[in-house]
Design an enzyme around this catalytic site. Structure first.
Site, PDB file in Angstrom:
ATOM      1  CE  LYS A  12     -78.968 -15.711  26.372  1.00  0.00           C
ATOM      2  NZ  LYS A  12     -77.533 -15.993  26.548  1.00  0.00           N
ATOM      3  CE  LYS A  28     -80.237  -8.157  29.640  1.00  0.00           C
ATOM      4  NZ  LYS A  28     -78.984  -8.364  28.913  1.00  0.00           N
ATOM      5  CE  LYS A  55     -81.380  -9.122  21.848  1.00  0.00           C
ATOM      6  NZ  LYS A  55     -80.233  -8.860  22.727  1.00  0.00           N
TER       7      LYS A  55
HETATM    8  P1  TYM Z   1     -75.487 -13.472  24.956  1.00  0.00           P
HETATM    9  O1  TYM Z   1     -75.370 -14.681  25.821  1.00  0.00           O
HETATM   10  O2  TYM Z   1     -76.613 -12.539  25.201  1.00  0.00           O
HETATM   11  O3  TYM Z   1     -75.537 -13.905  23.468  1.00  0.00           O
HETATM   12  C1  TYM Z   1     -74.590 -14.813  22.913  1.00  0.00           C
HETATM   13  C2  TYM Z   1     -74.296 -14.426  21.470  1.00  0.00           C
HETATM   14  O4  TYM Z   1     -75.483 -14.508  20.689  1.00  0.00           O
HETATM   15  C3  TYM Z   1     -75.662 -13.290  19.968  1.00  0.00           C
HETATM   16  N1  TYM Z   1     -77.122 -13.049  19.822  1.00  0.00           N
HETATM   17  C4  TYM Z   1     -77.750 -12.887  18.656  1.00  0.00           C
HETATM   18  N2  TYM Z   1     -77.297 -12.896  17.383  1.00  0.00           N
HETATM   19  C5  TYM Z   1     -78.215 -12.704  16.407  1.00  0.00           C
HETATM   20  N3  TYM Z   1     -79.542 -12.516  16.635  1.00  0.00           N
HETATM   21  C6  TYM Z   1     -80.043 -12.500  17.895  1.00  0.00           C
HETATM   22  N4  TYM Z   1     -81.351 -12.317  18.114  1.00  0.00           N
HETATM   23  C7  TYM Z   1     -79.121 -12.690  18.977  1.00  0.00           C
HETATM   24  N5  TYM Z   1     -79.262 -12.728  20.321  1.00  0.00           N
HETATM   25  C8  TYM Z   1     -78.028 -12.942  20.822  1.00  0.00           C
HETATM   26  C9  TYM Z   1     -74.995 -12.222  20.834  1.00  0.00           C
HETATM   27  O5  TYM Z   1     -74.651 -11.083  20.092  1.00  0.00           O
HETATM   28  C10 TYM Z   1     -73.790 -12.973  21.335  1.00  0.00           C
HETATM   29  O6  TYM Z   1     -72.731 -12.942  20.394  1.00  0.00           O
HETATM   30  N6  TYM Z   1     -72.117 -10.384  26.909  1.00  0.00           N
HETATM   31  C11 TYM Z   1     -72.260 -11.549  26.073  1.00  0.00           C
HETATM   32  C12 TYM Z   1     -71.427 -12.718  26.548  1.00  0.00           C
HETATM   33  C13 TYM Z   1     -70.002 -12.374  26.738  1.00  0.00           C
HETATM   34  C14 TYM Z   1     -69.035 -12.222  25.708  1.00  0.00           C
HETATM   35  C15 TYM Z   1     -67.812 -11.888  26.379  1.00  0.00           C
HETATM   36  C16 TYM Z   1     -69.087 -12.301  24.323  1.00  0.00           C
HETATM   37  C17 TYM Z   1     -69.383 -12.167  27.943  1.00  0.00           C
HETATM   38  N7  TYM Z   1     -68.077 -11.874  27.711  1.00  0.00           N
HETATM   39  C18 TYM Z   1     -66.641 -11.659  25.679  1.00  0.00           C
HETATM   40  C19 TYM Z   1     -67.897 -12.069  23.616  1.00  0.00           C
HETATM   41  C20 TYM Z   1     -66.705 -11.747  24.278  1.00  0.00           C
HETATM   42  C21 TYM Z   1     -73.728 -11.964  26.069  1.00  0.00           C
HETATM   43  O7  TYM Z   1     -74.435 -11.705  27.009  1.00  0.00           O
HETATM   44  O8  TYM Z   1     -74.105 -12.670  24.981  1.00  0.00           O
END
Ligand code: TYM
Length: 327
Positions: free
Chosen positions: A197, A111, A194
């Site tokens: 979003k 980022k 990847k």
């Molecule tokens: P975030 O919002 O970016 O993504 C949410 C979840 O989706 C998974 N993910 C994917 N899995 C497979 N293929 C993809 N292309 C893909 N893109 C996203 C991510 O691995 C995630 O599991 N930091 C985290 C949110 C968070 C969190 C936490 C998660 C904040 N605190 C505590 C677990 C525990 C995040 O930004 O995920």
């Protein structure tokens, strides 16, 4: 009973990657575990976001959680910002993770590399501290995530070792659980990247109309040759589509490849598109009903109340351990 915790950040439109890597798996934990699933809205502020968009995205995620089969009587569903203990623990734990470690985080590097130094907020840099606070507040054993988040969970584990070595067995050691198939769904327009979003090209969004979903899959980048085989290096496009199919069918990707022996690329894509539509169409309908009926409101209120009780206990334990006077 193990404690399970995970969350999704309401930064953009949820993708099929979020669904396969995380969202759809959450409900599988709720029968045999104590499950906490939250909306990481404080995390969403780490990059500039329009307030209206943030509110709408939060409602979307809450509705998607319920539509995915999460039952608020079994799973505690809540907004991170509604449980102030997250921010309070963050204020303590930020002293136990170091600049060098945070600078090495892949997500931060990705980022920050696209931004000017002056525009990088402190919150983006310190992101993993808040994520560790989320996890540790609930004494979580298991953290179901996609592969891109496992580095943050590893850092949380380092933090636990460091903290407990100094203060005794205060924090619980968590573990990331990454799916064997679908831990990293790739972009349909560039299968070496990847699906995310913030990159609308080649992504399937959970709110896309079905005609758009079909179109995106039919025009997904494929590879040389004509056979449908699983080979992520030589055939990243086909392998990604096979992974999507296998995940949604709940079979191994090698098994999925056997289903398509002798298929031409076009027919294979059609079958993948049908599979995705058969899952997303009813999911979308249910999401819409939940959203229109505001069914998420009560779930979120009750969830926050319950989450707060558990979180407060851990926070108090940590406050006492580090020497804060708790009266
Ligand atoms: P975030 O919002 O970016 O993504 C949410 C979840 O989706 C998974 N993910 C994917 N899995 C497979 N293929 C993809 N292309 C893909 N893109 C996203 C991510 O691995 C995630 O599991 N930091 C985290 C949110 C968070 C969190 C936490 C998660 C904040 N605190 C505590 C677990 C525990 C995040 O930004 O995920």
């Amino acid at each position: 009973m193990a404690r399970v915790l995970s969350g999704i950040k309401p930064t953009g439109k949820l993708t099929l990657g979020n669904y396969i890597g995380a969202l759809r798996r959450f409900k599988d934990y709720q029968e045999a575990n104590e499950t906490f699933i939250f909306i990481a809205d404080l995390h969403a502020l780490t990059l500039p976001i329009d307030p209206k968009e943030l509110r709408e995205n939060s409602i979307d995620i809450a509705s998607f959680y319920l539509a995915s089969g999460l039952d608020p009587h079994k799973t505690t569903i809540f907004l991170q910002s509604a449980v102030s203990e997250h921010a309070e623990l963050n204020a303590i734990l930020q002293n136990y993770l170091y600049m060098g470690e945070l600078r090495r985080m892949t997500q931060f590097k990705d980022k920050a590399s696209k931004m000017k130094d002056e525009a990088i907020g402190l919150g983006l840099f310190a992101y993993p501290v808040l994520m560790s606070s989320d996890i540790l507040l609930y004494d979580s054993d298991i953290v179901p995530v996609g592969v891109d988040q496992s580095q943050h969970v590893e850092l949380t584990r380092d933090l636990v070792r460091r903290f407990n070595a100094r203060y005794g067995e205060i924090l619980k050691m968590p573990k990331a659980e990454v799916p064997t198939t679908g831990a990293k769904i790739m972009s349909l327009s560039d299968p070496t990247k990847k699906m995310s979003k913030s990159d609308p090209k080649g992504d399937i969004f959970l709110k896309d109309p079905m005609s758009v979903v079909k179109k995106k899959i039919m025009s997904a980048v494929t590879d040389c040759g004509s056979e449908v085989t699983y080979d992520p290096v030589e055939k990243p496009g086909i392998s990604n589509l096979l992974t999507i199919y296998a995940s949604l069918e709940d079979i191994d990707v090698k098994e999925a490849a056997k289903v398509f022996v002798g298929y031409r690329y076009g027919d294979f894509k059609k079958a993948v598109a049908e599979k995705v539509v058969s899952v997303l169409e009813p999911f979308q309908q249910s999401y819409q009903e939940i959203k229109d009926g505001r069914l998420y409101e009560e779930a979120l209120k009750e969830g926050a109340e319950h989450a707060k009780k558990i979180a407060r206990k851990t926070l108090t334990k940590v406050q006492k351990a580090v020497g804060l006077l708790v009266l």
